[in-house]
Design an enzyme around this catalytic site. Structure first.
Site, PDB file in Angstrom:
ATOM      1  N   SER A 124       0.820  -1.211   0.000  1.00  0.00           N
ATOM      2  CA  SER A 124       0.000   0.000   0.000  1.00  0.00           C
ATOM      3  C   SER A 124       0.852   1.259   0.000  1.00  0.00           C
ATOM      4  O   SER A 124       1.901   1.316   0.647  1.00  0.00           O
ATOM      5  CB  SER A 124      -0.886   0.010   1.253  1.00  0.00           C
ATOM      6  N   TYR A 152      -1.835   6.119  -4.541  1.00  0.00           N
ATOM      7  CA  TYR A 152      -2.901   7.108  -4.704  1.00  0.00           C
ATOM      8  C   TYR A 152      -2.326   8.272  -5.496  1.00  0.00           C
ATOM      9  O   TYR A 152      -1.131   8.570  -5.391  1.00  0.00           O
ATOM     10  CB  TYR A 152      -3.402   7.608  -3.335  1.00  0.00           C
ATOM     11  N   THR A 178      -4.844   3.401  -7.627  1.00  0.00           N
ATOM     12  CA  THR A 178      -6.222   3.303  -7.138  1.00  0.00           C
ATOM     13  C   THR A 178      -7.028   4.499  -7.634  1.00  0.00           C
ATOM     14  O   THR A 178      -6.644   5.648  -7.386  1.00  0.00           O
ATOM     15  CB  THR A 178      -6.236   3.251  -5.605  1.00  0.00           C
ATOM     16  N   LYS A 247      -6.761   0.252 -10.349  1.00  0.00           N
ATOM     17  CA  LYS A 247      -7.554  -0.506  -9.383  1.00  0.00           C
ATOM     18  C   LYS A 247      -8.791   0.294  -8.990  1.00  0.00           C
ATOM     19  O   LYS A 247      -8.712   1.498  -8.728  1.00  0.00           O
ATOM     20  CB  LYS A 247      -6.723  -0.790  -8.128  1.00  0.00           C
ATOM     21  N   HIS A 271     -13.220  -1.596  -3.734  1.00  0.00           N
ATOM     22  CA  HIS A 271     -12.437  -1.155  -2.572  1.00  0.00           C
ATOM     23  C   HIS A 271     -12.883  -1.934  -1.321  1.00  0.00           C
ATOM     24  O   HIS A 271     -12.971  -1.370  -0.223  1.00  0.00           O
ATOM     25  CB  HIS A 271     -12.600   0.359  -2.371  1.00  0.00           C
TER      26      HIS A 271
END
Lengths: 380, 380, 380, 380
Positions: A124, A152, A178, A247, A271
């Site tokens: 992440s 992100y 994402t 994603k 998510h």
């Protein structure tokens, strides 16, 4: 590493675990007992009424299998080949923030568990362990699955470029952007408990002054103004030599658009039901996205995420056309109550159950798992 | 007024509220604790087995969203324009009787809450606060939503005309004639508890001798004989310069008939499940009524009422073609336990959740919210 | 008699009843408290897993109403006209055995209740009160609904002829032959408790030596050998001047056959879920039988039985094409805990709820209640 | 033997059973009380989340019956004729391992119960009683149903041939080869408790050194490598004079293939939900397999297994085209708490309920039970 025990599955002996653990739900219960209320709310919670959270699980369960008997199963295995790499099993650990909040071994423990079981891992952007440490932990494992990095969007493109350079240098094999969370989700349980991160746990690669926090007059206090667009995606793809996957794709046209712009593939995801409630389950979304992508870009990857709790679920994802699947909360639950060893047991259960499902449906290899192994009233 | 805080949503601090309140269900629980049994039965109860009451909520939940990612959201907002007025958000508080039974601030507090959050309000014919006081309370707020007045038919046309004159003079912007309750509903819970209105709480604009109480030999002891007909509606429209909406429409042909006779629009409603049980949920009724009305009268309003408890619900109502929605019980629950401040928090939660839903589905403005943002097996 | 109170419905005052009784479910609870375990098991129980028992109720609930607003309701009423007789409301009490086991007032009390509320009554062949006494009790009531007599087939035709003569002489207006129970149902709850009929309670018109009890080698120990056939039905119709209805019809072709042989009509029934489990709900069976019968024999009656617990249920039965409906257990429950007065209250609740449903759907008279008052996705 | 008592069904008197037992669910409860936790988990457990286990039962319940009334039922009976033998009722006890773990009377008691009730029995390859003893126990009963022997494939063909010779010599009438369990199922409850077989209980005909236990590198640690193929089936059919049925067929093409290779028929089964979860219920699988087999091989048998708990379930299996059905766990439950007498009571309840269902649907003989006795919206 990567090898596995003899079937049938044996219950996890009770070293750190105080009860026989035989499935992923047992791991969930053990994690709830091990975590504090706030951490449990943060990791297990979903958006709003948690309809999508529950639906993700139920949708895989509701699909019915259609076995063929008496097939030749000799020499069967679960190996797969994605983005130019062969690895033992088409499953990756999903990106999850703050894993050191769940257990001191954190992202390093998770990476070790994934490697030990021949699974991949998506680290992440909000990792609580430096990305170099995570990558170094498993660099020597030849049989491990791939290591990807989740991102992100950052309005500060310089910061983004710096991060990309670190990611590439550390040996990550793909980027996962994402795109389904331009603003925060409405997670009621999390909001009740707040996010009291323990001393020393933080998102180590997250910008100190997040540009997202500049209030303005737009939607959600201006947060939405900083959200990425298709143009930003195109810029990002041009900045890196790594394959990029998007994603959070739920619409077939968005999937096709992503691949047209040069993305290596998409990850069908809501998510984990954490951002927007009453999205369809990913098992419902997957078939149309597979169909749309395959029609024009047969080489692009379609990965699916959300609600996978059994080897049969993973089998069904592959039968619907996914190249691989992500597993999130269950791996975190294993980590939470027993560290790397717990997470590895979760992945091992998935492996053993997938193998059993393949044998029992008459599929010796991953490529034998087709849509004809799913039962429907219309399928004969 | 009308401005709002920064996202993400923050739980309501516990000044008057003793627990963190993060959603409308929390307000419902707080209201149940604050109200006496009879008031709770009156405000929360539905007709008969409460099937429609529950179904109203479930039907919005069962609709699935279909987001588009990576859209340009800069400068997005929730503003809308109805009956010639622009206001911050297409949501109005539904007409509800005896609000002073729920809280001393009553209808005045509710009007203040609606204005503060940029929502509209429909004042009930059975208001326990004089209509002039309610209107005066919010007259100076430029950013408030519209103020409408709800009417039951009165057989005494003189009394009706007098009331209309007061309503017009006080600055109400539209009339809402309720047409789905010619006789009382069968509300079992209310009948168990009676309606012990507190000293000083009464329907201040309700005729002292209700002509509906004259028993006769017709249906329901003659009550039905006094029910309005289409001819009465036509007469009413001719008596006022205000736009008239009919509330309680469930059939497309009734909707078309209303607009043909000069109504400015219809409010699709099953009276919050309070009058006749086993009516369809309003989420089920809405699409056909939108279709029928739009075909012949594209300028007519279609507003929807019933079961909206989340920003996603409001978003779905707009996606199905509603121009705006009403919210009833939840606003009353906020009022019941914390006065105007509680009701405002309810409306604020709706605003924040709507904004989040828009950002997360890729809709920068209300007019971007179309039927293509709802997912169905047939929609691709 | 036959008149009714002013709407809205008022809860039953607590004379013999210790809690406010506002609907039929309250009567059921009161009956369960009043009856012994064995009587409760006998009267409330259904066949096997009681799937049809529950499904009967749910199927009416699942139908959705489609009101029309602003209709002229003046002078509306619920009166109906069947088999040449006008009466206040198209509802009859279903045949139920051993009513004196439920309450000392037994079948006489039930007949009085039905007459007082303008409903009809079907007296069971297994009545625990002589048929003459029941008929005499209500003979002077001009406004009562019709009195019918229910018959099981008897192998002894002489005994049958004797019984027919008594039934005709006592003033019964029709015969109802039950055809869906050639052998006993498998009622598990009843079998657990046995049938300990109190001293003095017995089926007064039932043959002392039931020919059905002769064991043989056929199905069910030979009981099935004594079951009636179509030829027996034809014989029966020839033996009486009374109209004959067949009760327990579930198949359209059986309904047509019955009417072809001279039956005045059929009663669509699954015996209240008491005989064979997993039969369809009567709300599901009714439409096709109405369609089949109406096509060839528009004058024949179609009555429906099973699961009706609300005025909306009765309204839906009429909307699906039934001429009238039977109500069984709820009337028995009213009788069980409060005698004739309790049964009358049950029927009165049905009347009031039917009137409210008519007013709220825009139907002034029974003949206005058509299939267009039921909502379906296909109905527009 | 083979004769039965007079209807209606009477509850089992409480000799060894401490409560009135009136249905198969009562037997299940009694068995749970009688068995230890591990035995209960082993016998009652299913694979994974037990979705198929529950679904098997629900799918029969969800089918609706469609009776015809007033049929001539004289001389009706349940006798059937399969594989050249007439017997009292088309029901056999399914193969189940280690019956002596459930009760000391074990497989001998079960065989006695089946014979006493005119049912057949399939003895498990994992029988804990020698096959000769079981066969000898019931050899003299002329009215008993057939005795079949169930076989798992053994890699050691010599051992297989030896076993076949014993089976034939002992008078078994058919072979049932199980083809749906090439590897063990994932039974979570069983794995929690282990399989602590009592002293002296073992699978007496199971090879001492099971070749399946040789680990290798294939699926499930190599277990799958030893699984049989179609070629092995063909070899087996050539080795025996007994008719061979394949058990565990769920796909129509596998059923057709089996019969083409010379199998006498197939048993549609998902192994009682014990091996692979989320398989369709057998009631869902049966119709297409019947259709496929009947089209080309009208003489081949189709037997069905799984979830049958009522006479109505058995009736529905026959209506869908099955020639006979197996019943597993319920017979075991009867055995577990009351030995042969308990198992016989289970089978007797099935007989009585089947007879009642036939009489109540208007079917005098097994061959009258057709698809027209099942109700569907499309069936008229």
């Amino acid at each position: 590493m990567g090898q596995h025990l003899i079937c049938p599955l044996t219950p996890q002996p009770a070293h750190t675990m105080t009860q026989p653990i035989v499935n992923l739900q047992d791991h969930e219960h053990a994690a709830q007992a091990a975590l504090g209320d706030a951490a449990w709310a943060y990791f297990s919670g979903g958006a709003a009424d948690e309809i999508t959270l529950r639906h993700n699980v139920a949708a895989w369960q509701n699909l019915r299998l259609s076995p063929r008997v008496l097939q030749d199963l000799r020499g069967g295995h679960t190996r797969c080949n994605l983005l130019g790499r062969e690895w033992p099993m088409p499953l990756l650990v999903a990106p999850m923030a703050y894993q050191r909040w769940a257990h001191a071994e954190g992202e390093s423990g998770m990476a070790l568990a994934a490697a030990a079981q021949g699974c991949g891992m998506v680290l992440s952007h909000q990792t609580s362990t430096p990305l170099h440490d995570v990558a170094a932990m498993v660099a020597s494992d030849a049989e491990r699955g791939p290591l990807w990095f989740q991102l992100y969007w950052l309005a500060d493109r310089g910061a983004l470029r710096d991060l990309l350079a670190q990611v590439e240098a550390a040996g990550f094999e793909a980027l996962v952007l994402t795109v389904d969370a331009p603003v925060h989700g409405v997670r009621d349980r999390e909001r009740r408990h707040g996010m009291p991160l323990p001393e020393g746990v933080k998102a180590v690669h997250w910008p100190a002054s997040d540009p997202k926090n500049k209030p303005s007059t737009g939607l959600c206090g201006g947060l939405a103004d900083a959200a990425p667009t298709w143009a930003d995606v195109q810029w990002l793809i041009g900045q890196t030599r790594l394959p990029v996957l998007l994603k959070g794709i739920t619409h077939p046209q968005d999937a096709v658009q992503a691949v047209k712009l040069g993305a290596a593939g998409v990850i069908v995801s809501n998510h984990g039901g954490r951002v927007l409630d009453t999205l369809p389950a990913t098992a419902e979304l997957l078939p149309r996205i597979v169909q749309a992508v395959r029609q024009h870009h047969p080489q692009a990857l379609v990965v699916v995420d959300g609600g996978i709790r059994r080897g049969t679920d993973l089998f069904k994802a592959l039968a619907l056309g996914a190249d691989a699947a992500l597993i999130g909360r269950p791996a975190l639950y294993g980590l939470a109550h027993a560290g790397a060893r717990g997470a590895a047991h979760v992945l091992r259960l998935m492996r053993d159950e997938l193998e059993a499902t393949m044998a029992l449906t008459g599929c010796a290899h991953i490529q034998d798992i087709g849509i004809d192994r799913l039962w429907s009233l219309e399928s004969f």
